[in-house]
Design a protein around this motif. Structure first.
Motif, PDB file in Angstrom:
ATOM      1  N   MET A 132      -0.224  -2.812  -2.660  1.00  0.00           N
ATOM      2  CA  MET A 132      -1.629  -3.364  -1.672  1.00  0.00           C
ATOM      3  C   MET A 132      -1.949  -4.159  -3.448  1.00  0.00           C
ATOM      4  O   MET A 132      -2.966  -4.794  -3.141  1.00  0.00           O
ATOM      5  CB  MET A 132      -2.457  -2.141  -1.593  1.00  0.00           C
ATOM      6  CG  MET A 132      -4.227  -2.043  -1.861  1.00  0.00           C
ATOM      7  SD  MET A 132      -4.836  -0.761  -1.019  1.00  0.00           S
ATOM      8  CE  MET A 132      -3.807   0.240  -1.766  1.00  0.00           C
ATOM      9  N   GLN A 133      -1.593  -3.463  -4.669  1.00  0.00           N
ATOM     10  CA  GLN A 133      -2.137  -4.189  -5.578  1.00  0.00           C
ATOM     11  C   GLN A 133      -1.907  -5.165  -5.951  1.00  0.00           C
ATOM     12  O   GLN A 133      -2.679  -6.375  -6.502  1.00  0.00           O
ATOM     13  CB  GLN A 133      -2.023  -3.623  -7.131  1.00  0.00           C
ATOM     14  CG  GLN A 133      -2.694  -1.774  -6.972  1.00  0.00           C
ATOM     15  CD  GLN A 133      -2.056  -1.047  -6.453  1.00  0.00           C
ATOM     16  OE1 GLN A 133      -1.075  -0.967  -6.227  1.00  0.00           O
ATOM     17  NE2 GLN A 133      -2.819  -0.095  -6.291  1.00  0.00           N
ATOM     18  N   LYS A 134      -0.817  -5.110  -5.755  1.00  0.00           N
ATOM     19  CA  LYS A 134      -0.046  -6.822  -5.851  1.00  0.00           C
ATOM     20  C   LYS A 134      -0.658  -8.178  -5.268  1.00  0.00           C
ATOM     21  O   LYS A 134      -0.742  -8.590  -5.463  1.00  0.00           O
ATOM     22  CB  LYS A 134       1.765  -7.024  -5.118  1.00  0.00           C
ATOM     23  CG  LYS A 134       2.636  -8.233  -5.705  1.00  0.00           C
ATOM     24  CD  LYS A 134       3.906  -8.368  -5.939  1.00  0.00           C
ATOM     25  CE  LYS A 134       4.103  -8.828  -7.335  1.00  0.00           C
ATOM     26  NZ  LYS A 134       5.315  -9.138  -8.645  1.00  0.00           N
ATOM     27  N   PHE A 135      -0.706  -7.377  -3.661  1.00  0.00           N
ATOM     28  CA  PHE A 135      -1.308  -8.425  -2.903  1.00  0.00           C
ATOM     29  C   PHE A 135      -2.327  -9.080  -3.008  1.00  0.00           C
ATOM     30  O   PHE A 135      -3.296 -10.157  -3.121  1.00  0.00           O
ATOM     31  CB  PHE A 135      -1.365  -7.461  -1.131  1.00  0.00           C
ATOM     32  CG  PHE A 135      -1.696  -8.945   0.058  1.00  0.00           C
ATOM     33  CD1 PHE A 135      -1.162  -9.297   0.264  1.00  0.00           C
ATOM     34  CD2 PHE A 135      -3.182  -8.533   0.018  1.00  0.00           C
ATOM     35  CE1 PHE A 135      -1.644  -9.932   1.941  1.00  0.00           C
ATOM     36  CE2 PHE A 135      -3.722  -9.400   1.409  1.00  0.00           C
ATOM     37  CZ  PHE A 135      -2.401 -10.073   2.008  1.00  0.00           C
ATOM     38  N   ASP A 136      -3.351  -7.990  -3.809  1.00  0.00           N
ATOM     39  CA  ASP A 136      -4.678  -8.197  -4.059  1.00  0.00           C
ATOM     40  C   ASP A 136      -4.887  -8.797  -5.072  1.00  0.00           C
ATOM     41  O   ASP A 136      -5.645  -9.997  -4.738  1.00  0.00           O
ATOM     42  CB  ASP A 136      -5.352  -7.052  -5.121  1.00  0.00           C
ATOM     43  CG  ASP A 136      -6.504  -6.996  -5.439  1.00  0.00           C
ATOM     44  OD1 ASP A 136      -7.707  -7.349  -4.892  1.00  0.00           O
ATOM     45  OD2 ASP A 136      -7.219  -6.438  -6.587  1.00  0.00           O
TER      46      ASP A 136
END
Length: 83
Positions: free
Chosen positions: A1-5
């Protein structure tokens, strides 16, 4: 999720939205995190995807009609989710 963010945030700033064009379905796992301090990133990602789906450049791509499926093994805060 953090990477997509991170990818979505920097992609918007640089105008590179091509990565998002083919997204038609988003599966949100651990949706019960929405009312948790860790849920802020999840909420930001969902909001950003919805914003991108309304972008003029996306009208002819699957993202314009993106659907969300939210799943969780347990949902103790069902009122917060309100699906």
């Amino acid at each position: 999720m953090q990477k997509f963010d991170s990818m979505s945030r920097h992609g918007i700033k640089s105008g590179r939205l091509g990565f998002f064009c083919d997204i038609a379905l988003v599966l949100i796992d651990e949706v019960h995190l929405l009312n948790d301090p860790r849920g802020a990133a999840l909420e930001a990602v969902v909001s950003r995807i919805k914003m991108l789906s309304r972008h003029d450049n996306m009208k002819s791509f699957p993202l314009a009609n993106v659907r969300f499926i939210a799943v969780s093994a347990t949902i103790p805060n069902i009122e917060d989710i309100g699906l």
